[in-house]
Enzyme design. Sequence first.
Site, mmCIF file in Angstrom:
data_model
loop_
_atom_site.group_PDB
_atom_site.id
_atom_site.type_symbol
_atom_site.label_atom_id
_atom_site.label_comp_id
_atom_site.label_asym_id
_atom_site.label_seq_id
_atom_site.Cartn_x
_atom_site.Cartn_y
_atom_site.Cartn_z
ATOM 1 N N ASP A 22 20.896 92.087 -56.566
ATOM 2 C CA ASP A 22 21.852 92.393 -55.497
ATOM 3 C C ASP A 22 21.438 93.627 -54.696
ATOM 4 O O ASP A 22 22.104 93.984 -53.725
ATOM 5 C CB ASP A 22 23.283 92.531 -56.026
ATOM 6 N N ARG A 23 20.330 94.271 -55.054
ATOM 7 C CA ARG A 23 19.830 95.419 -54.308
ATOM 8 C C ARG A 23 18.389 95.150 -53.869
ATOM 9 O O ARG A 23 17.686 94.326 -54.461
ATOM 10 C CB ARG A 23 19.867 96.696 -55.154
ATOM 11 N N THR B 219 32.732 104.915 -51.853
ATOM 12 C CA THR B 219 31.446 104.460 -52.368
ATOM 13 C C THR B 219 31.603 103.152 -53.139
ATOM 14 O O THR B 219 32.500 102.996 -53.949
ATOM 15 C CB THR B 219 30.852 105.534 -53.289
ATOM 16 N N ARG C 77 31.499 98.040 -68.175
ATOM 17 C CA ARG C 77 30.074 98.252 -68.378
ATOM 18 C C ARG C 77 29.899 99.260 -69.488
ATOM 19 O O ARG C 77 30.508 100.322 -69.465
ATOM 20 C CB ARG C 77 29.383 98.734 -67.103
ATOM 21 N N LYS D 226 26.999 93.099 -51.760
ATOM 22 C CA LYS D 226 25.595 93.363 -51.476
ATOM 23 C C LYS D 226 24.744 92.197 -51.981
ATOM 24 O O LYS D 226 25.059 91.561 -52.976
ATOM 25 C CB LYS D 226 25.148 94.683 -52.090
ATOM 26 N N ASP E 261 19.580 92.162 -61.319
ATOM 27 C CA ASP E 261 20.513 91.082 -60.971
ATOM 28 C C ASP E 261 20.402 90.697 -59.496
ATOM 29 O O ASP E 261 21.203 89.900 -58.999
ATOM 30 C CB ASP E 261 21.947 91.433 -61.346
ATOM 31 N N GLU F 135 25.165 100.539 -48.371
ATOM 32 C CA GLU F 135 25.305 101.809 -49.068
ATOM 33 C C GLU F 135 23.912 102.358 -49.349
ATOM 34 O O GLU F 135 22.956 101.585 -49.524
ATOM 35 C CB GLU F 135 26.086 101.641 -50.375
ATOM 36 N N SER G 70 23.537 95.148 -64.062
ATOM 37 C CA SER G 70 22.747 95.506 -62.892
ATOM 38 C C SER G 70 21.450 96.197 -63.311
ATOM 39 O O SER G 70 20.636 95.620 -64.012
ATOM 40 C CB SER G 70 23.583 96.371 -61.941
#
Length: 607
Positions: free
Chosen positions: A324-325, A396, A65, A434, A322, A420, A162
Amino acid sequence: HLQSNNKNKMTDDTMSTRDRALKWLELDQYEPTRKETQALLDNNDTEALERQFGSSLVFGTAGLRSVMAAGWACMNDLTVIQATMGLAKYCRATIDSTKQCYVIGYDGRHNSKRFAQRCATILLLMHPENEVYLFDDIVATPIVAKAVTLRNCCAGIMITASHNPKQDNGYKVYWGNGAQIIPPHDKGIHHAIQNSQIPLEHAWSLDLPNENPRCKSERAEIIEAYHTITCDATSWLSDDVPKDGIKFTYTAMHGVGYQFVEAQFKKRSLPPVIPVAEQVDPNPDFPTVEYPNPEEGKGALELAIKTAEAAGSTVILANDPDADRLAVACVHADNWRILTGNEIGALFAWWVYKNYQRTYPGVDKKDLYMLASTVSSRMLETMAKKEGFNFEDTLTGFKWMGNVARDLAKEGKTVLFSYEEAIGFCIGDVLFDKDGVTACGVMAELCLFLANQGKTLVDQLNELYVTYGYHCTFNSYFICHEKPTIDRIFERIRSLDSDSYPTSVNGVAVVATRDVTTGYDSSQPDKKCRLPKQSSHMLTFTFANECVVTLRTSGTEPKIKFYSEIRATANDEASQEATRQNLRSFVKGAVDFLLEPEKNGLKAKGE
């Protein structure tokens, strides 16, 4: 926030930065980055040359990234080609050849589609016998994670950064088990990339994925399977609960999520969401938000709140770009309340466990598990002790939780829920990462169930606090772009008291210290940390006042994060507010003492 290494393995370590840039020009065939590089050389822009060419990206458990630009330290066509060559080499060396097919997805960021096409080209060239599933349009990250196991792939690639700023992009890798890669695969892939400097012949062809019959999309079929599997496993709302009891407002934060959340709601027979018009379509420039991260709070949700109020909606569901959260806000006592990731996690845990018990009343609880990252609230641990199921914490990141969940599933265990605090949730064990899309659907059903009883999410949280104790958390971060400064801060902390860890902070005794970076834990009989060592900094202090504070650096952002929690008996708003204020006061003082933000030039969240 570049995941880079001071020694550029792509070139001779003795080469000057200028020579590294010239070496780049020998290999790069993408005209825009060639022109960018030549301009830097012509203008002798030494600062930019050092930043972009003086180091190289390091492939880690977060994949890659970085900012999109020319250079070894950046995300661009050449580094994507080299990364994919390294991934393919590693897979060929470690995995049965019959399973060496791949799936590739991408989000709506600048260059994401082309980067994905580059990946497909390399994999088709290096695996002449195997199939490559390249999505022919944008896709949510959790769908790529599921596609890996649906198509029995050896690996999956998702091109996304993300919720990072618009100038960034990333390269995320899933292993064949459907979870993100962890050691030793990250190091193995990194070493393979170091030996993949020179692109293959035809590596720059963008036509190959369209021309080769082994390159397929199957996007519609995979997406339909994803929705069927996730909804069948997580839809618990009984037929007697009205499904129109709440209007849900939804924002995709300029990302990919809307079409997938629409389909998830339809699959659950829920009314359509009310979209935030300005943010519902993919836009790589994220024009309405400074940071496309719903975790940032009210500033990021300003338009969503405006849309909700105009529509008479009382719940907001927000995905990151994206998808996923998931962030959640609700109206309670006539005011908007933005829930923290820990609060959402507690609500999901209660809902999942309640429905699992109802569905399987005689289940043996010794085979039931919930997981959370070690910086998340201990609410799940408290629930597990009281209810009789198992709880495990991990390092994490969902790369750790996903692999732990996968291993438990192999042992015949059932993982009910993983989360998380950074608003990442995985409900059930049909997926091992996730998933903000499924979480949207489950949260909607949870809200409808509560509304039918005349309750809000906050009402239910307060009931949980009565049962399990008020778990009060306070988390935030500082921005720091200088790695030497970060290293100096943490080395100072490790030697504060006679060349060792501090024994007290602002007059409060430290009763336990855990250093995941060095593998030390004073609370263990052998003084060894039971979590795996990690290269980034992570220190946890438990204080005599029962407050726990963790300091850690981020692997994907230029941040020093801190997390804190205290458990108290607080059954009304006044006592909860007093607990919150006491925690904040203590933690702010502790963080100022440990990190010395002003001295070290750290910028607090919001500055």
